[in-house]
Design a protein around this motif. Structure first.
Motif, PDB file in Angstrom:
ATOM      1  N   LEU A  97       0.859  -1.337   0.120  1.00 14.67           N
ATOM      2  CA  LEU A  97      -0.142   0.080   0.175  1.00 14.67           C
ATOM      3  C   LEU A  97       0.930   1.190   0.110  1.00 14.67           C
ATOM      4  O   LEU A  97       1.720   1.454   0.719  1.00 14.67           O
ATOM      5  N   HIS A  98       0.557   2.107  -0.862  1.00 19.17           N
ATOM      6  CA  HIS A  98       1.304   3.443  -1.104  1.00 19.17           C
ATOM      7  C   HIS A  98       0.675   4.650  -0.213  1.00 19.17           C
ATOM      8  O   HIS A  98      -0.238   4.059   0.555  1.00 19.17           O
ATOM      9  N   ALA A  99       1.555   5.578  -0.322  1.00 15.44           N
ATOM     10  CA  ALA A  99       0.768   6.609   0.802  1.00 15.44           C
ATOM     11  C   ALA A  99      -0.428   7.131   0.467  1.00 15.44           C
ATOM     12  O   ALA A  99      -1.076   7.267   1.718  1.00 15.44           O
ATOM     13  N   GLU A 100      -1.011   7.104  -0.500  1.00 11.47           N
ATOM     14  CA  GLU A 100      -2.489   7.522  -0.730  1.00 11.47           C
ATOM     15  C   GLU A 100      -3.309   6.489  -0.126  1.00 11.47           C
ATOM     16  O   GLU A 100      -4.129   6.678   0.596  1.00 11.47           O
ATOM     17  N   GLU A 101      -3.124   5.321  -0.194  1.00 10.17           N
ATOM     18  CA  GLU A 101      -4.001   4.177   0.282  1.00 10.17           C
ATOM     19  C   GLU A 101      -3.926   3.929   1.631  1.00 10.17           C
ATOM     20  O   GLU A 101      -4.679   3.682   2.359  1.00 10.17           O
ATOM     21  N   ILE A 102      -2.464   4.405   2.444  1.00  8.51           N
ATOM     22  CA  ILE A 102      -2.340   4.454   3.774  1.00  8.51           C
ATOM     23  C   ILE A 102      -3.086   5.503   4.613  1.00  8.51           C
ATOM     24  O   ILE A 102      -3.552   5.415   5.448  1.00  8.51           O
ATOM     25  N   LYS A 103      -3.219   6.728   3.771  1.00  8.64           N
ATOM     26  CA  LYS A 103      -4.162   7.669   4.206  1.00  8.64           C
ATOM     27  C   LYS A 103      -5.343   7.383   4.322  1.00  8.64           C
ATOM     28  O   LYS A 103      -6.080   7.935   5.130  1.00  8.64           O
ATOM     29  N   LEU A 104      -5.913   6.386   3.291  1.00  9.63           N
ATOM     30  CA  LEU A 104      -7.673   6.115   3.257  1.00  9.63           C
ATOM     31  C   LEU A 104      -7.888   5.309   4.584  1.00  9.63           C
ATOM     32  O   LEU A 104      -8.988   5.125   5.056  1.00  9.63           O
ATOM     33  N   LEU A 105      -6.648   4.725   5.225  1.00 10.42           N
ATOM     34  CA  LEU A 105      -6.947   3.812   6.358  1.00 10.42           C
ATOM     35  C   LEU A 105      -7.249   4.530   7.621  1.00 10.42           C
ATOM     36  O   LEU A 105      -7.692   3.914   8.589  1.00 10.42           O
ATOM     37  N   GLU A 106      -6.888   5.813   7.603  1.00 11.77           N
ATOM     38  CA  GLU A 106      -7.270   6.386   8.743  1.00 11.77           C
ATOM     39  C   GLU A 106      -8.748   6.616   9.226  1.00 11.77           C
ATOM     40  O   GLU A 106      -9.117   6.728  10.378  1.00 11.77           O
ATOM     41  N   VAL A 107      -9.680   6.430   8.286  1.00  7.73           N
ATOM     42  CA  VAL A 107     -11.083   6.617   8.582  1.00  7.73           C
ATOM     43  C   VAL A 107     -11.743   5.233   8.789  1.00  7.73           C
ATOM     44  O   VAL A 107     -12.757   4.906   8.978  1.00  7.73           O
ATOM     45  N   GLU A 108     -10.865   4.253   8.476  1.00 10.24           N
ATOM     46  CA  GLU A 108     -11.246   2.601   8.851  1.00 10.24           C
ATOM     47  C   GLU A 108     -11.621   2.443  10.291  1.00 10.24           C
ATOM     48  O   GLU A 108     -10.642   2.794  11.110  1.00 10.24           O
ATOM     49  N   PRO A 109     -12.771   1.973  10.744  1.00  7.20           N
ATOM     50  CA  PRO A 109     -12.753   1.975  12.459  1.00  7.20           C
ATOM     51  C   PRO A 109     -11.980   0.768  12.667  1.00  7.20           C
ATOM     52  O   PRO A 109     -11.891  -0.344  12.128  1.00  7.20           O
ATOM     53  N   MET A 110     -11.742   0.700  13.861  1.00  8.19           N
ATOM     54  CA  MET A 110     -10.969  -0.183  14.576  1.00  8.19           C
ATOM     55  C   MET A 110     -12.062  -1.120  15.384  1.00  8.19           C
ATOM     56  O   MET A 110     -13.143  -0.580  15.805  1.00  8.19           O
ATOM     57  N   PRO A 111     -11.735  -2.388  15.937  1.00  5.68           N
ATOM     58  CA  PRO A 111     -12.606  -3.245  16.396  1.00  5.68           C
ATOM     59  C   PRO A 111     -12.906  -2.695  17.976  1.00  5.68           C
ATOM     60  O   PRO A 111     -12.014  -1.967  18.533  1.00  5.68           O
ATOM     61  N   ASP A 112     -14.123  -2.776  18.452  1.00  8.62           N
ATOM     62  CA  ASP A 112     -14.378  -2.736  19.925  1.00  8.62           C
ATOM     63  C   ASP A 112     -14.512  -3.571  20.621  1.00  8.62           C
ATOM     64  O   ASP A 112     -15.611  -4.540  20.364  1.00  8.62           O
ATOM     65  N   ILE A 113     -13.609  -3.751  21.881  1.00  7.80           N
ATOM     66  CA  ILE A 113     -13.962  -4.828  22.694  1.00  7.80           C
ATOM     67  C   ILE A 113     -14.256  -4.697  24.172  1.00  7.80           C
ATOM     68  O   ILE A 113     -14.052  -5.192  25.219  1.00  7.80           O
ATOM     69  N   TYR A 114     -14.930  -3.482  24.068  1.00  6.55           N
ATOM     70  CA  TYR A 114     -15.255  -2.838  25.412  1.00  6.55           C
ATOM     71  C   TYR A 114     -16.378  -3.982  26.205  1.00  6.55           C
ATOM     72  O   TYR A 114     -17.193  -4.214  25.427  1.00  6.55           O
TER      73      TYR A 114
END
Length: 398
Positions: free
Chosen positions: A231-248
């Motif tokens: 994954l290059h810089a533009e694709e890595i930037k798109l990962l910022e809006v991807e949610p992380m799992p919630d284990i609360y």
């Protein structure tokens, strides 16, 4: 009580010493070969003239110094540290490790790996089957195996001691023979370096906590050229809006007890800066599969992250923050016939930032169904050729 016959038994050690005492006094008989050779003009040389004399006890022998083993000095610190080692098992599975390593997961392997995972030939499948039989059945090495206590199916029953091939030796022998076969299929892989039993340790900050990962890889395969980033810089930037799992309400550090005595020495298994990580092989040497598939994949991600982060910190000298050039690392996690393959791209050492790492994974594969002796004959059933095909796809990456 049944009266049994008393049989005489000889102590093997005493018998050998007595035999050595008798045979050691025998002298070498003169066969007359020296006189025959001298009559024909063939020179006879005393062996003492060409052989080096033995060392005496009173002589000083100049030998190279022995390597000093690594001694880890554990000191009590003011800040506790959560340590992740081979004994750590994620309670929630892959989701928990994602929060620890700040990684997102893809459910399939990269397309570059799948394109090179070609079908096996008949000869390749036969050689893989021979390697499985040799590692699991035909090895002459014998050790005392640990007792297997089955409290569910056999409560209160203790099986007898058995001798055989230990599981760690089976996994190492099979992995090494598969690597030899892969090197023959991929000619450019001959320049790579293979390191056995490499220990890696890395200490990082996770929000307001200190974490340390201490993992040992059965094999680390290094290459003169690093793997290309997926994954290059533009694709890595798109990962910022991807949610992380919630284990609360659970914490990502559950099942990891904080320790006050630890060492801050970071190290990577390969000290040379001319070789870059290619693939790590992890052997989970347990007689039974104690983990579910999700937990098994989570352990693969944890190992991949620790080795990639240690390489970035120790070899590339990147202390913290995002990486200008990501580090790509492949992982093969093995426990008996279970094989889990994955690809990891390290984009950042900031475990709480917006930039995320990426882990490509897939469901584990079963290499074979049964490999045992039946009627004193070795039997292999349920061979899965897809495992070696995927290993070819990983090995062909450059």
């Amino acid at each position: 009580m049944r009266i049994s016959e008393v049989r005489l038994a000889n102590n093997i050690g005493a018998h050998f010493r007595a035999l050595w005492l008798v045979k050691g006094k025998r002298r070498v008989s003169d066969t007359g070969a020296e006189a025959i050779l001298a009559a024909k003009g063939v020179p006879v040389i005393d062996p003492q003239e060409i052989l080096s004399r033995p060392y005496r006890k009173n002589e000083e022998i100049c030998l190279p110094p022995e390597p000093i083993p690594y001694s880890e000095s554990l000191e009590k610190k003011e800040i506790p540290c959560h340590r992740f080692s081979r004994r750590f098992s994620p309670v929630v599975g892959l989701s928990q490790v994602q929060l620890i390593t700040n990684s997102v997961v893809r459910s399939t392997l990269p397309q570059a790996v799948l394109d090179k995972a070609t079908d096996n030939t008949v000869n390749e499948d036969e050689r893989v089957k021979e390697a499985i039989l040799h590692a699991h059945l035909l090895d002459s090495h014998q050790e005392k195996l640990p007792r297997i206590i089955d409290v569910i199916n056999k409560p209160g029953w203790v099986d007898k001691l058995e001798y055989g091939i230990p599981l760690s030796r089976k996994n190492k022998t099979l992995t090494y023979q598969l690597l030899l076969l892969l090197d023959q299929i991929v000619p450019e892989a001959a320049e790579r370096q293979l390191v056995e039993d490499a220990l890696t340790q890395i200490t990082l900050k996770h929000s307001d906590r200190l974490i340390q990962m201490n993992h040992r890889a059965a094999f680390i395969l290094s290459s003169p050229t690093p793997l290309p980033q997926l994954l290059h810089a533009e694709e890595i930037k798109l990962l910022e809006v991807e949610p992380m799992p919630d284990i609360y309400p659970l914490s990502p550090f559950i099942n990891s007890r904080a320790q006050w005595n630890y060492s801050l020495n970071d190290r990577y298994g390969v000290t040379s800066g001319f070789y870059h990580p290619h693939t790590i092989f992890i052997h989970h040497n347990q007689p039974r599969m104690p983990h579910k598939e999700d937990n098994f994949c989570g352990i693969s991600l944890l190992y991949a992250f620790s080795h990639a982060a240690a390489y970035a910190k120790e070899i590339l000298k990147i202390e913290e923050g995002d990486l200008e050039k990501p580090v790509v690392l492949q992982v093969v996690h093995i426990n008996r016939q279970h094989y889990h393959l994955g690809v990891f791209q390290l984009n950042t050492l900031n475990l709480t930032g917006s930039t995320k790492n990426v882990f490509w994974t897939q469901p584990w594969e079963i290499l074979f169904g049964k490999c045992c002796y039946e009627a004193a004959r070795p039997v292999l059933e349920g061979y899965n050729p897809r495992v070696f095909s995927l290993l070819k796809g990983l090995h062909a990456q450059k």
